[in-house]
Design an enzyme around this catalytic site. Structure first.
Site, short mmCIF file in Angstrom:
data_model
loop_
_atom_site.label_atom_id
_atom_site.label_comp_id
_atom_site.label_asym_id
_atom_site.label_seq_id
_atom_site.Cartn_x
_atom_site.Cartn_y
_atom_site.Cartn_z
N HIS A 47 -8.88 -3.78 -2.81
CA HIS A 47 -8.00 -2.97 -1.96
C HIS A 47 -8.47 -1.51 -1.94
CE1 HIS A 47 -3.85 -1.94 -0.42
NE2 HIS A 47 -4.22 -0.76 -0.91
N GLU A 48 -8.76 -0.95 -3.11
CA GLU A 48 -9.17 0.46 -3.17
C GLU A 48 -10.55 0.67 -2.55
OE1 GLU A 48 -6.85 2.48 -3.68
OE2 GLU A 48 -5.49 1.01 -4.57
N CYS A 70 0.85 -1.18 0.00
CA CYS A 70 0.00 0.00 0.00
C CYS A 70 0.89 1.24 0.00
CB CYS A 70 -0.89 -0.01 1.24
SG CYS A 70 -1.99 1.39 1.38
#
EC number: 3.5.1.88
Length: 186
Positions: free
Chosen positions: A146-147, A104
């Site tokens: 993830h986003e 990240c």
């Protein structure tokens, strides 16, 4: 963005929000205005993502608590996926659960094996307010999930089990970018 333009070419690189900043842990607000300010935000997000050498970036990662993310990410067949989604909703995440390396931009230099589905579908809008549906498989499905987690106030470390999570959090606490003690309150 105009058809054919290079995303981020007119944007400015903004500082990436790091682990410990409360904006990363707060669910983002829906976008209500589709105009030049939103288009500029998306341009800035692309510029920032490219400068940080990422494959995806959520608005709260540059301190904007809005439901927007950008991506430039390959899938497992090396097909490039490039775009953005405003007010995204993860409407499907299914298939095989795979544990793969995940990092990240808000935890620079760190990564851990994180379990994600190998298929995801996100629905939302473009900067012009047009509906969009994005289908992802493999690595790109991981990126979409993830986003979307970011926009709900989550981080990939939240999906790690005890041992993996403790290891990443120890590394974050020792990282040169870490504010003293910032990594502890997860």
């Amino acid at each position: 963005m105009r058809h054919g333009s290079i995303p981020g070419a007119r944007g400015r690189v903004r500082p990436v929000t790091l682990l410990g900043d409360p904006v990363l842990r707060t669910p983002c607000e829906p976008v209500t205005g589709f105009g030049p300010e939103l288009a500029l935000l998306v341009e800035d997000m692309f510029a920032t993502m490219y400068a940080a050498q990422g494959v995806g970036l959520a608005a709260n990662q540059i301190g904007e608590p809005l439901r927007v993310f950008v991506y430039d990410c390959p899938d497992d067949e090396e097909v490039r996926h490039l775009g953005h989604v405003v007010n995204p909703r993860l409407v499907e995440s299914d298939g095989v659960v795979l544990r793969g390396p995940e990092g990240c931009l808000s935890l620079p230099g760190l990564e851990a094996g994180t379990a994600r589905y190998d298929h995801a579908v996100v629905e939302g809008f473009t900067v012009d307010g047009e509906p969009v549906t994005v289908h992802g498989t493999g690595w790109f499905a991981r990126c979409l999930q993830h986003e979307c987690d970011h926009l709900d106030g989550g981080l990939y470390v939240d999906r790690l089990d005890g041992r993996r999570r403790r290891r990443v959090m120890r590394q974050a606490a020792r990282a040169s970018w870490s504010r003293r003690g910032a990594a502890a309150p997860l």
